[in-house]
Design an enzyme around this catalytic site. Structure first.
Site, PDB file in Angstrom:
ATOM      1  N   HIS A 186      44.210  34.304  48.538  1.00 32.17           N
ATOM      2  CA  HIS A 186      45.131  35.287  49.101  1.00 32.17           C
ATOM      3  C   HIS A 186      44.894  36.611  48.383  1.00 32.17           C
ATOM      4  O   HIS A 186      45.135  36.714  47.176  1.00 32.17           O
ATOM      5  CB  HIS A 186      46.586  34.844  48.911  1.00 32.17           C
ATOM      6  CG  HIS A 186      46.918  33.570  49.612  1.00 32.17           C
ATOM      7  ND1 HIS A 186      47.459  33.536  50.879  1.00 32.17           N
ATOM      8  CD2 HIS A 186      46.775  32.270  49.219  1.00 32.17           C
ATOM      9  CE1 HIS A 186      47.641  32.266  51.244  1.00 32.17           C
ATOM     10  NE2 HIS A 186      47.226  31.488  50.252  1.00 32.17           N
TER      11      HIS A 186
ATOM     12  N   ASP B 242      43.360  28.996  45.986  1.00 30.99           N
ATOM     13  CA  ASP B 242      44.696  29.315  46.499  1.00 30.99           C
ATOM     14  C   ASP B 242      45.397  30.294  45.561  1.00 30.99           C
ATOM     15  O   ASP B 242      46.607  30.219  45.360  1.00 30.99           O
ATOM     16  CB  ASP B 242      45.539  28.053  46.707  1.00 30.99           C
ATOM     17  CG  ASP B 242      46.797  28.317  47.538  1.00 30.99           C
ATOM     18  OD1 ASP B 242      46.842  29.343  48.247  1.00 30.99           O
ATOM     19  OD2 ASP B 242      47.742  27.506  47.471  1.00 30.99           O
TER      20      ASP B 242
END
EC number: 3.5.2.3
Length: 348
Positions: free
Chosen positions: A16, A248
């Protein structure tokens, strides 16, 4: 025991980067280590088509450090309305490499996600036809299902059915957190793979909850019991090409984490490969790190492996207490603590 470890440059198959001013910080942290990264599309609004993916990609490229060759691999956000034509257009773009299934409400900015798996079957059929992988956040979201059981429940209720119905569709079960998920991936056909985060290899729910609540360990899917942590380590160091690196890494501003209702996500990109090295060293398996970090992911996606290298040295250094994050700051995983490996240099 070697004090130096040289690997083909790794890639991050789940990150992200956020958007706006934060890109000036997150892109550099990722580019420090990784050649490429699969960039999550859960912005507000989400990245739903090739045009939106291209606009986001240009913002990321504009934030790259000087001389960096870091390549963002873009992802579409599946909704109940994603059409087969949008999938074909995205595939033809050359820069959209996958589409992401978020069950509505499962994680950060997933409110636009899929409400029923059947609603995206036409899109999944098109993905299978054009060779676009499906990335899955594998948790059910019904309130009556315990948060620690939601991954296993998703396998039983949905993922088995998707894999059986679309036998040629590549599926990445992202950020797996349970022995159940690792076993499912091992036993599934060759078109099913999984990413594993560094924090799920290094920590379990005791680290988050014993002796006080530690919000910077809070992520989704949530950390599980230590037996699941051990099962993930088994999978990561096994050499099985179905398992590969996906951090992640998910930054939130400090005030959004240290709150009465804090956000889910751990920021690891600043020292990702160092954290994975610690996990693999726990199992005396540093010889397996290159496969997991640098080989299995591109092989699964059908992309060339990187050709340049990175070098890690066994050297203690202190993780920063905080890092800049746009107009705010982010507290990284292991803030203020000692790390045992350090990225040294890139080699041509």
């Amino acid at each position: 025991m070697s004090d130096r470890l040289t690997l083909l440059r790794p890639d991050d198959w789940h990150i992200h980067l956020r958007d706006g001013a934060a890109l000036a910080n997150t892109v550099g942290d990722a580019a420090r280590t990784f050649g490429r990264a699969i960039v999550m599309p859960n912005l507000v609004p989400p990245v739903r088509n090739a045009a939106e993916a291209d606009a986001y990609r240009q913002r990321i490229l504009a934030a790259r450090p000087a001389a960096s060759r870091f390549e963002p691999l873009m992802v579409l956000y599946l909704t109940d309305r994603t059409s087969a034509e949008e999938i074909r257009t995205a595939k033809a773009s050359g820069f959209v490499h996958a589409a992401k299934l978020y069950p509505a409400g499962a994680t950060t900015n997933s409110d636009s996600g899929v409400t029923r798996i059947d609603n995206v079957f036409a899109a999944l059929e098109a993905m299978a036809e054009v060779g676009m992988p499906l990335l899955v956040h594998g948790e059910v979201t019904r309130a009556e299902v315990d948060v620690f059981d939601r991954e296993k429940q998703f396998i039983d209720e949905h993922l088995r059915r998707v894999v059986e119905r679309f036998p040629t569709l590549k599926v990445v079960f992202e950020h797996i957190t349970t022995g159940d998920a690792a076993q499912f991936v091992r036993e599934a056909p060759a078109n099913v793979g999984a990413t594993i985060t560094a924090h799920h290899l290094l920590y379990n729910r005791n680290h988050m909850l014993v002796g006080g609540i530690r919000p910077h360990f809070y992520c989704l899917p949530i950390l599980k019991r230590n037996t699941h942590q051990e099962a993930l380590l088994d999978a990561a160091v096994s050499g099985n090409p179905k398992f590969f690196l996906g951090t992640d890494s998910a930054p939130h501003a400090r005030h959004a984490k240290e709150a009465a209702c804090g956000c889910a996500g751990c920021y690891t990109a600043y020292a990702a490969i160092e954290l994975y090295a610690e996990a693999f060293e726990q199992r005396n398996a540093l010889d397996k790190l290159e496969g997991f970090a640098s080989l299995h992911g591109p092989d699964f996606y059908g992309l060339p492996r990187n050709t340049d290298r990175i070098t890690l040295v066994r050297e203690q250094w202190q993780a920063p207490a905080s890092l800049p994050f746009g107009d705010f700051d982010v507290v990284p995983l292991r803030a203020g603590e000692t790390l045992r490996w350090k990225l040294l240099e890139a080699e041509a």
